[in-house]
Motif scaffolding. Structure first.
Motif, PDB file in Angstrom:
ATOM      1  N   TYR A 126       0.845  -1.206   0.000  1.00  0.00           N
ATOM      2  CA  TYR A 126       0.000   0.000   0.000  1.00  0.00           C
ATOM      3  C   TYR A 126       0.874   1.247   0.000  1.00  0.00           C
ATOM      4  O   TYR A 126       0.610   2.200  -0.730  1.00  0.00           O
ATOM      5  N   GLU A 127       1.914   1.230   0.822  1.00  0.00           N
ATOM      6  CA  GLU A 127       2.794   2.409   0.921  1.00  0.00           C
ATOM      7  C   GLU A 127       3.525   2.650  -0.390  1.00  0.00           C
ATOM      8  O   GLU A 127       3.731   3.794  -0.794  1.00  0.00           O
ATOM      9  N   ARG A 128       3.903   1.568  -1.068  1.00  0.00           N
ATOM     10  CA  ARG A 128       4.645   1.698  -2.324  1.00  0.00           C
ATOM     11  C   ARG A 128       3.783   2.319  -3.424  1.00  0.00           C
ATOM     12  O   ARG A 128       4.252   3.149  -4.201  1.00  0.00           O
ATOM     13  N   TYR A 129       2.511   1.912  -3.496  1.00  0.00           N
ATOM     14  CA  TYR A 129       1.661   2.372  -4.597  1.00  0.00           C
ATOM     15  C   TYR A 129       0.936   3.689  -4.318  1.00  0.00           C
ATOM     16  O   TYR A 129       0.441   4.322  -5.235  1.00  0.00           O
ATOM     17  N   ALA A 130       0.857   4.103  -3.071  1.00  0.00           N
ATOM     18  CA  ALA A 130       0.056   5.283  -2.716  1.00  0.00           C
ATOM     19  C   ALA A 130       0.678   6.580  -3.220  1.00  0.00           C
ATOM     20  O   ALA A 130       1.879   6.801  -3.051  1.00  0.00           O
ATOM     21  N   ASP A 131      -0.159   7.421  -3.822  1.00  0.00           N
ATOM     22  CA  ASP A 131       0.249   8.798  -4.118  1.00  0.00           C
ATOM     23  C   ASP A 131      -0.024   9.672  -2.895  1.00  0.00           C
ATOM     24  O   ASP A 131       0.673  10.641  -2.649  1.00  0.00           O
ATOM     25  N   LEU A 132      -1.073   9.322  -2.167  1.00  0.00           N
ATOM     26  CA  LEU A 132      -1.460  10.033  -0.943  1.00  0.00           C
ATOM     27  C   LEU A 132      -1.846   9.008   0.104  1.00  0.00           C
ATOM     28  O   LEU A 132      -2.402   7.969  -0.239  1.00  0.00           O
ATOM     29  N   THR A 133      -1.603   9.308   1.365  1.00  0.00           N
ATOM     30  CA  THR A 133      -2.039   8.435   2.453  1.00  0.00           C
ATOM     31  C   THR A 133      -2.921   9.248   3.390  1.00  0.00           C
ATOM     32  O   THR A 133      -2.560  10.354   3.780  1.00  0.00           O
ATOM     33  N   VAL A 134      -4.097   8.697   3.711  1.00  0.00           N
ATOM     34  CA  VAL A 134      -5.025   9.364   4.630  1.00  0.00           C
ATOM     35  C   VAL A 134      -5.310   8.416   5.787  1.00  0.00           C
ATOM     36  O   VAL A 134      -5.778   7.297   5.574  1.00  0.00           O
ATOM     37  N   ALA A 135      -5.002   8.861   6.993  1.00  0.00           N
ATOM     38  CA  ALA A 135      -5.277   8.046   8.180  1.00  0.00           C
ATOM     39  C   ALA A 135      -6.784   8.005   8.412  1.00  0.00           C
ATOM     40  O   ALA A 135      -7.446   9.038   8.387  1.00  0.00           O
ATOM     41  N   CYS A 136      -7.307   6.809   8.626  1.00  0.00           N
ATOM     42  CA  CYS A 136      -8.759   6.632   8.748  1.00  0.00           C
ATOM     43  C   CYS A 136      -9.178   6.102  10.102  1.00  0.00           C
ATOM     44  O   CYS A 136     -10.289   5.617  10.256  1.00  0.00           O
ATOM     45  N   SER A 137      -8.295   6.133  11.068  1.00  0.00           N
ATOM     46  CA  SER A 137      -8.681   5.514  12.334  1.00  0.00           C
ATOM     47  C   SER A 137      -9.486   6.489  13.182  1.00  0.00           C
ATOM     48  O   SER A 137      -9.243   7.688  13.164  1.00  0.00           O
ATOM     49  N   GLY A 138     -10.453   5.926  13.886  1.00  0.00           N
ATOM     50  CA  GLY A 138     -11.215   6.720  14.840  1.00  0.00           C
ATOM     51  C   GLY A 138     -12.249   7.643  14.241  1.00  0.00           C
ATOM     52  O   GLY A 138     -13.398   7.614  14.634  1.00  0.00           O
ATOM     53  N   GLY A 139     -11.862   8.462  13.271  1.00  0.00           N
ATOM     54  CA  GLY A 139     -12.766   9.501  12.767  1.00  0.00           C
ATOM     55  C   GLY A 139     -14.014   8.962  12.106  1.00  0.00           C
ATOM     56  O   GLY A 139     -14.052   7.829  11.647  1.00  0.00           O
ATOM     57  N   ASP A 140     -15.060   9.797  12.071  1.00  0.00           N
ATOM     58  CA  ASP A 140     -16.280   9.400  11.358  1.00  0.00           C
ATOM     59  C   ASP A 140     -16.028   9.523   9.855  1.00  0.00           C
ATOM     60  O   ASP A 140     -15.063  10.149   9.429  1.00  0.00           O
ATOM     61  N   LEU A 141     -16.916   8.929   9.062  1.00  0.00           N
ATOM     62  CA  LEU A 141     -16.710   8.881   7.616  1.00  0.00           C
ATOM     63  C   LEU A 141     -16.610  10.256   6.980  1.00  0.00           C
ATOM     64  O   LEU A 141     -15.792  10.467   6.101  1.00  0.00           O
ATOM     65  N   GLU A 142     -17.439  11.195   7.440  1.00  0.00           N
ATOM     66  CA  GLU A 142     -17.402  12.534   6.843  1.00  0.00           C
ATOM     67  C   GLU A 142     -16.024  13.168   7.008  1.00  0.00           C
ATOM     68  O   GLU A 142     -15.515  13.793   6.095  1.00  0.00           O
ATOM     69  N   SER A 143     -15.426  12.984   8.205  1.00  0.00           N
ATOM     70  CA  SER A 143     -14.112  13.605   8.396  1.00  0.00           C
ATOM     71  C   SER A 143     -13.044  12.907   7.562  1.00  0.00           C
ATOM     72  O   SER A 143     -12.114  13.538   7.071  1.00  0.00           O
ATOM     73  N   VAL A 144     -13.189  11.590   7.354  1.00  0.00           N
ATOM     74  CA  VAL A 144     -12.257  10.884   6.469  1.00  0.00           C
ATOM     75  C   VAL A 144     -12.392  11.427   5.044  1.00  0.00           C
ATOM     76  O   VAL A 144     -11.389  11.721   4.382  1.00  0.00           O
ATOM     77  N   VAL A 145     -13.623  11.587   4.576  1.00  0.00           N
ATOM     78  CA  VAL A 145     -13.861  12.134   3.232  1.00  0.00           C
ATOM     79  C   VAL A 145     -13.263  13.537   3.122  1.00  0.00           C
ATOM     80  O   VAL A 145     -12.581  13.848   2.140  1.00  0.00           O
ATOM     81  N   GLU A 146     -13.497  14.388   4.136  1.00  0.00           N
ATOM     82  CA  GLU A 146     -12.903  15.731   4.131  1.00  0.00           C
ATOM     83  C   GLU A 146     -11.385  15.655   4.050  1.00  0.00           C
ATOM     84  O   GLU A 146     -10.752  16.427   3.328  1.00  0.00           O
ATOM     85  N   ASN A 147     -10.793  14.725   4.813  1.00  0.00           N
ATOM     86  CA  ASN A 147      -9.332  14.570   4.805  1.00  0.00           C
ATOM     87  C   ASN A 147      -8.827  14.157   3.414  1.00  0.00           C
ATOM     88  O   ASN A 147      -7.785  14.626   2.969  1.00  0.00           O
TER      89      ASN A 147
END
Length: 166
Positions: A140-161
């Motif tokens: 995942y780290e090798r192919y990612a152009d961007l990494t977004v941490a998804c732990s804990g937060g609600d879905l809306e905040s993940v989408v905003e991130n």
């Protein structure tokens, strides 16, 4: 913003790729594609049925063929967790889009995966969930152009991130 390209979501099973993808597509006014659903439509079978009936190698081949057949423009694409096991599939997705890795810690993935035996998660024979997690993280780290941490937060905040990261 990279609205002229696809946005490809990768990450562990349970990271929220499909759910985040739907909300992201809606928010950005882009079509949404879920490659797991496409695999089921192509084969007329559930992912778990493919794994149980044909094994991991056939599952990976179907996943790769499904992805290589995709040529969307400006879509949000949620991939299966095992997509990073195929260099050809990832090269294809990267050539036509921006790859966003939705990152979750192991404990959170384990807590989210209640239905591991029916969900169609690609575990190799004798492989534990932890083994799969440890094996895929570097991919995942090798192919990612961007990494977004998804732990804990609600879905809306993940989408905003994700949108902020774009």
């Amino acid at each position: 913003m990279h609205h002229h390209r696809n946005i490809v979501l990768i990450g562990m099973p349970g990271a929220g790729k499909s759910t985040v993808g739907v909300i992201l597509a809606k928010t950005l006014g882009m079509p949404f594609i879920d490659t797991d659903i496409l695999m089921q439509e192509r084969t007329g079978r559930m992912l778990q049925e493919i794994l149980d009936g044909d094994g991991p190698d056939v599952f990976k081949r179907i996943e790769e063929e499904t992805i290589l057949s995709l040529h969307p423009r400006r879509a949000v694409i949620a991939t299966g967790g095992s997509v990073v096991c195929s260099e050809a599939a990832m090269a294809h997705l990267k050539s036509e889009g921006l790859v966003v890795y939705l990152e979750i810690p192991y404990a959170e993935m384990e807590a989210r995966l209640k239905n591991i035996t029916t969900r169609g998660i690609l575990l190799l024979p004798g492989q534990s969930l932890r083994g799969m997690y440890d094996e895929r993280i570097p991919l995942y780290e090798r192919y990612a152009d961007l990494t977004v941490a998804c732990s804990g937060g609600d879905l809306e905040s993940v989408v905003e991130n994700v949108i902020e990261a774009l």
